[in-house]
Motif scaffolding. Structure first.
Motif, PDB file in Angstrom:
ATOM      1  N   LYS A  20      61.614  17.732  52.481  1.00  0.00           N
ATOM      2  CA  LYS A  20      61.948  16.897  51.330  1.00  0.00           C
ATOM      3  C   LYS A  20      63.334  16.272  51.545  1.00  0.00           C
ATOM      4  O   LYS A  20      63.489  15.074  51.516  1.00  0.00           O
ATOM      5  N   SER A  77      63.031  23.595  47.163  1.00  0.00           N
ATOM      6  CA  SER A  77      62.545  22.692  48.212  1.00  0.00           C
ATOM      7  C   SER A  77      62.938  21.235  47.999  1.00  0.00           C
ATOM      8  O   SER A  77      63.335  20.557  48.937  1.00  0.00           O
ATOM      9  N   SER A  78      62.795  20.766  46.763  1.00  0.00           N
ATOM     10  CA  SER A  78      62.961  19.325  46.565  1.00  0.00           C
ATOM     11  C   SER A  78      64.307  18.955  45.949  1.00  0.00           C
ATOM     12  O   SER A  78      64.484  17.826  45.510  1.00  0.00           O
ATOM     13  N   THR A 111      55.387  27.411  50.813  1.00  0.00           N
ATOM     14  CA  THR A 111      54.155  28.096  50.402  1.00  0.00           C
ATOM     15  C   THR A 111      54.087  29.508  50.982  1.00  0.00           C
ATOM     16  O   THR A 111      53.717  30.457  50.288  1.00  0.00           O
ATOM     17  N   CYS A 131      61.753  27.424  39.641  1.00  0.00           N
ATOM     18  CA  CYS A 131      61.704  26.250  40.514  1.00  0.00           C
ATOM     19  C   CYS A 131      62.588  25.185  39.848  1.00  0.00           C
ATOM     20  O   CYS A 131      62.141  24.507  38.921  1.00  0.00           O
ATOM     21  N   GLY A 135      56.211  28.307  57.995  1.00  0.00           N
ATOM     22  CA  GLY A 135      55.164  28.537  56.998  1.00  0.00           C
ATOM     23  C   GLY A 135      55.415  27.792  55.703  1.00  0.00           C
ATOM     24  O   GLY A 135      54.619  27.871  54.768  1.00  0.00           O
TER      25      GLY A 135
HETATM   26  C1  LIG Z   1      56.752  20.578  48.667  1.00  0.00           C
HETATM   27  C2  LIG Z   1      57.044  21.795  47.898  1.00  0.00           C
HETATM   28  C3  LIG Z   1      56.462  23.028  48.232  1.00  0.00           C
HETATM   29  C4  LIG Z   1      55.432  23.189  49.337  1.00  0.00           C
HETATM   30  O1  LIG Z   1      56.001  23.124  50.580  1.00  0.00           O
HETATM   31  P1  LIG Z   1      55.094  23.425  51.872  1.00  0.00           P
HETATM   32  O2  LIG Z   1      56.047  23.155  52.975  1.00  0.00           O
HETATM   33  O3  LIG Z   1      53.938  22.483  51.839  1.00  0.00           O
HETATM   34  O4  LIG Z   1      54.673  24.832  51.818  1.00  0.00           O
HETATM   35  C5  LIG Z   1      56.800  24.135  47.480  1.00  0.00           C
HETATM   36  N1  LIG Z   1      57.665  24.046  46.466  1.00  0.00           N
HETATM   37  C6  LIG Z   1      58.245  22.877  46.117  1.00  0.00           C
HETATM   38  C7  LIG Z   1      59.200  22.832  44.978  1.00  0.00           C
HETATM   39  C8  LIG Z   1      57.950  21.716  46.827  1.00  0.00           C
HETATM   40  O5  LIG Z   1      58.515  20.557  46.474  1.00  0.00           O
END
Ligand SMILES: *Cc1c(COP(=O)(O)O)cnc(C)c1O
Length: 366
Positions: A201, A179-180, A79, A153, A76
């Motif tokens: 990422k 995530s990134s 998100t 974040c 998922g």
């Molecule tokens: C890319 C990203 C998301 C979204 O990721 P999904 O896999 O599309 O849900 C959420 N947070 C950060 C910091 C991101 O770089």
């Protein structure tokens, strides 16, 4: 032999290390003498079980995740986790149903928009006044006593802002969407109660999201929480409550092995400092390009930059593409350009980008 490949500056799905792609290609028809591919295996069989447990062990080792925390492989994307985290955390008996948010860009903003379905939200700090070109200093964060958690974040993928300090929220649990930036630098996971990160990422292909959660926070999901998203079920089933994204976990595992061979996250940190410094130094010295973010909080992973003459953008992108430098167009809400410099981007790619930017600027006689 693979065809000549481009330097891919995409923010995600992003570049995957070439040795990993080669190994996956070599193993595609016959994984380790099993005469089938990973994608065709039972997730309950011993072959896939060894793949997922090895990936989990390697991730724990690379990130030095303490034994107090569980590692979960989920689906998922990040998100979904913007809903899954509150569904699992706000029902704890020892907190109130308020979530504090530190709003520093698009992605913390998306988490903030999702949470009111499950709890009251409170913006503890924001840098929206400048469109997110700085980080609100930690001593200005207005935290709620007994908040369910504080959400941050640490690397805003779109706005190119990154925490270069360790947030300290005292007794209030700290939740981070990494995530990134996951695997790009050493992190003290004992300072975080929950970390989540989409794989596409810096960790693999899309379809997989990793959650690292302090074990004693597990077991309080709201009754409305879907079973597949209840961390208690996922943890108990070893991330196989239902069919996991087997191919994505396999590729993630190959990337983790590649990272270990290359010296792990401290080496990635050294490289990302070198790569991002090279690009920022050039941008700051240029008359054509600029980056609006305060220097102390610039992202080493995602470098947004703008051309002072925006009418040159199409020519810039076309020229870059001719030199094999692709996916440089900025996020649609920002415009301009963005170069993402994840672990799989070699220094040669950044060098080629800077040379192109310099040639482009020179030709235009700025
Ligand atoms: C890319 C990203 C998301 C979204 O990721 P999904 O896999 O599309 O849900 C959420 N947070 C950060 C910091 C991101 O770089």
């Amino acid at each position: 032999m693979l065809a000549k490949r481009v330097f891919n500056f995409s923010a995600g799905p992003a570049a995957i290390p070439e040795p990993v792609l080669k190994q996956a290609a070599a193993e595609m028809l016959d994984w380790h003498g099993e005469h089938l591919s990973v994608w065709e295996m039972s997730h309950r069989g011993s072959a896939f079980t060894s793949i997922i447990r090895q990936a989990e062990d390697d991730l724990r080792e690379l990130l030095e995740v303490p034994s107090t925390h569980r590692i979960l492989f989920m689906q998922g994307g990040a998100t979904a986790m913007n809903a899954v985290v509150p569904m699992n955390l706000v029902n704890r008996p020892d907190c109130c149903r308020v979530i504090d948010f530190v709003h520093t860009g698009l992605w913390s903003g998306k988490a903030l928009l999702e949470a009111p379905k499950y709890a009251q939200v409170h913006v503890a700090a924001t840098s929206e006044d400048t469109q997110f070109t700085y980080l609100p200093p930690q001593d200005s964060w207005q935290l709620t006593e007994q908040a369910a958690y504080v959400h941050v974040c640490p690397n805003e993928t779109v706005h190119g802002v990154q925490f270069h300090f360790q947030p300290d929220t005292g007794n209030i649990p700290l939740v981070a969407d990494m995530s990134s930036e996951i695997l790009s630098r050493p992190v003290d996971f004992s300072c975080y109660d929950v970390v989540y990160a989409g794989a596409q990422k810096n960790m693999g292909p899309a379809g997989l999201v990793v959650v690292i959660v302090r074990e004693d926070l597990i077991g309080h999901a709201m009754t409305c929480c879907p079973s597949v998203f209840d961390w208690a079920h996922v943890a108990e089933a070893g991330s196989m409550f239902n069919t996991p994204p087997t191919g994505a976990i396999y590729l993630c595992g190959l990337i983790l092995k590649w990272l270990k061979q290359r010296g792990g996250v401290s080496r990635m940190q050294r490289e990302s400092i070198e790569k991002s410094q090279m690009l920022y130094d050039y941008i700051d010295s240029s008359n054509l390009y600029y980056n609006p973010v305060e220097k102390v909080c610039r992202s080493r992973m995602n470098v947004p930059f703008f051309l002072r003459d925006a009418s040159l953008e199409d020519a810039f992108l076309a020229g870059a593409k001719q030199r094999g430098l692709v996916q440089l167009k900025g996020h649609r809400i920002m415009g301009g350009m963005r170069a993402s410099l994840y672990n799989a981007m070699p220094i040669e790619g950044v060098d080629a980008l800077v040379r192109f930017m310099s040639d482009f600027e020179g030709k235009r006689l700025f």
